[in-house]
Design an enzyme around this catalytic site. Sequence first.
Site: not given
Length: 1049
Positions: A287, A289, A399, A604
């Site tokens: 993951h 970001d 997330d 997000h």
Amino acid sequence: MWVYLPWFSVQYSSVVQTCNCVYVEFVMYHQPVLKNRRTLLERAEKFISDIYFTDCNLRGRLYGESCPLESLSSFLSPKRITFTEASKQNFAPYKVGDTFGPTWWTCWFKVTLKIPESWRGKEVHLLWESDGEAMVWRNEQPVQGLTKDGEKTSYVLTDCLKEEEPHSVILYVEMACNGLFGAGQGSMIAAPDPIRKFSVQKAELVVFNRDVRELVTDFEMLVDIVKELGEGEQRGYQALFTVNEMVNLCDPSDPSSFSKAHSLAHNFFSQRNGQSQHTVHAMGHCHIDSAWLWPYEETIRKCGRSWVTVIRLMEKNPDFVFTCSQAQQFQWVKNWYPGLYSQIQHYVKKGQFIPVGGTWVEMDGNLPSGESMVRQFLEGQRFFEKEFGILCKEFWLPDTFGYSAQLPQIMQGSGIGNFLTQKLSWNLVNTFPHNTFFWEGLNGSKVLTHFPPGNSYEMKGKVEDLVKTVKHNKDKGRANHSAVLFGFGDGGGGPTQLMLDRLQRIQDTDGLPKVLMSSPDKLFSQLQHDSALLCTWTGELFLELHNGTYTTQAQIKQGNRQCETLLHDIEIASSLALCRDKTFQYPMEKLRELWRLLLLNQFHDVIPGTCTEMVVEDALRYYEDIRSDGATLLRDSCGALVSKGNSTAVFNSLPWERQEVIQIQDGAGKPGLALVRVPSIGLTPVKDTQPVTPVCVTAQADGTVVMENGILQTVINKDGTLASLFLMNTNREAISDGCHGNQFVMFDDVPLYWDAWDVMDYHLQTRKPVLEVVQPVHVVSSDGLQGRVSFTLRISDKSTVTQEIVMDAMCPYIKFNTQVKWAESHKFLKVEFPVRVRSPNATYEIQFGHLQRPTHRNTSWDWARFEVWGHKWADLSEHNFGVALLNDCKYGYSVHENTMTLSLLRAPKAPDTNADMGTHHFTYAVMPHTGSFQDASVIQSAYNLNFPLRLIQCSPDTLPFSAFSISTTAVILETVKQAEDRKGALVVRLYESHGSSVTATLNTALKIREAWHCDFLERQDLTQPAHITSDGITLNFSPFQIVSLLLIL
């Protein structure tokens, strides 16, 4: 002799396994094992410790001989530059331990090394330990990421040094002056330390003892089994006695002893499970970001470092599967690392590197508009199909801070039937009751949903991860398959060889779940096959945490709303221009570029405001780019709708007729006002009309001001609060007895940890009204078309609020144009409207619809919603009367009992110390109404507040026209755009907004040859032609259904 062996301490000379029994030829060890679990366990732990007894334990033998580098030199750059540019710079000698920086700079190293001839036949690594993130370049290509926090501190030069291999090598190491999680000063989420220095602590050649690594992994897994299974499990004791005997057998200084210990471990791991054991579907994941505690540009390098490491693992592990989301990140890697991207394409074809998610980025699940969510899938799925020939079958959003009730319908319309996330495991109040279930959306659409029971998207392949997965599975007996996503995440890093080795050892070991290296498709296929007993969750997936994200970084949220509006208007104007002017070129590529910028900012950690100041600056700059380029596109497209001249026309992008007061300029260029009536999705020349009842503004002797327009009458106190808000035609007062509307209130806002993310329930105990008047209410202007009054309050010695209350002729709501000069710390500003309405539920607009939430706090599920999100409006209604609160850029609400509250500004200090500091401009409105909010056109009024009428210069003979209209107010025409793959076609998107089953007719002045239903990817459904009659296109809607049509011109 050969004897069947139960688990106790022995000394081995040979081992044979048949079926599940182990037979050994043995000599009994000279002393029996004592029943002291603690000492045996700690003995094994110390034997592989990297802290204790490394002079004589196994871990201390991980590396053999070492050799210094021939030379190490460096070059420091304030910018992120390409390898080609970096390799041409002048490099100066660098000494290990010397510092460089500051934060966000890049230090390039030139590494010259020579492997000793005596190391032939050995595995040789470049050992590199630093406090930054690094990328190794070899032969002008990226080959390996190095990050100490991600357990990647060595680059494998050769698995087994051969004579013909080059012994002299030149490498480059690109080191970012930031860690895996940025450079927070004092804590991970603190604002970055701008002057932090970095260093390389170790840079040398070493012999890597692979046999030691393998045996250490055996020990680690057995020790973890002992600890995780505990004292109540027979299998845990078997692991304990096995690992203890391995210590007895293993002499760290004698590699010839390793095989006996390894064989013992292998025999333990080979004892198989029964057929009913839970199956874990292991998938590598990383993951990343797209921006968070680091800027967008650094994310590009994080992708490169992480993904090139994944490719190296795939070369050595043909069964390894890696899942990877976010089309934007693939696009970045394609642009910045074309060689790596080619390798990724190769492994996608092999089925090992699996694109997932189907969206442009992993967006926030609450704040983007419905159309923005559709475009996330449209851009993501089209990218994956073009680049890899695949369409994702699963939505992947592990997330984010809540999930809209319209997502199931949007997923299904985008070719997706499965959903994976885990964030609801963060709930602060209630434990979500399912891990595997069907999620039913607002319109009844269902998707198969899986929350990995281990409650993480960055597991490490440890026993603990597997035990957690089984233990925390809330659907035991219903679902016997679960996902384990392994790899370092958030800041990148991804899986390691060690994680793969761990999982390989215990893929089918008694006492643990079975481990299958799998894929999302295999997992969801199995879950679907076994879905007969699964439960269904209906409605939104509300995260009971991070409620502050609806308000933090107000300028980002305003930029998002305004740019969504602008792109909507450009597409409609361009579509009409395409039909009215054959020379007009629809700006498809430029619109795609602007949409992708907007979608990127909906990541997000960006639109929620949970990012550093550098990211905020990038995001605001992107919004300015959209506004600037978008203004040009809108001007060009609107100009193509009319003949040029000195007169003024008004363009309406909404699908209903609007009568509004607008600002114009007269022939002399002086500003003025006009009341205009504009047809739906069309335009008309400005023709000033007179209102039925003019606006009247009267200053009273007591200092209050009375405003009325024939629909509303309000009494405004000296401090700007509303003493009364009266709906004139029904004689209904909207403000509660003894209370005041438009009451600004301040709260202390100190969360437990996640500063920009969280507002805690206890903040409600600190309410303080803003009472100090700097300038009392006074009349600014009074015209038959519009009245304005203004006042200023002091929030604190640092902050003020100045507001203009605006009443327009013929308008059913009062606007509050607000300016706040904000310089607070850990404070929360809201505005309250206590209203004369009693209802157990309030209604909030969401994407393509609305939903209800309780106004009471009966249960923990109710009071956990003390701060909720909504879009352009919220409404509190009883039978035949209600009050709506509208806004042009806010998302945080609270309706408790009869008090409606709009959240305005926060002041967190991490990860951005300057979050929300400065001057803010925004508008909200209050609208009392009779009947239901549907019948009172609350939905339309909120659209009107957000979508301004646009002025166009035109010739005096311009005639009014309307391109589209709809026969019912229940259906809203949300989008008109050119089809992606057909120049002679338009896509229109409509949705049912009232929550009703209805038949609607779409009327159009455009010449339509054919009309077909299509999905959100604009794929024509040849089984569903849309019937065209002389009245238009007739469509049937179920509640909150979204319909897309392909109109062939």
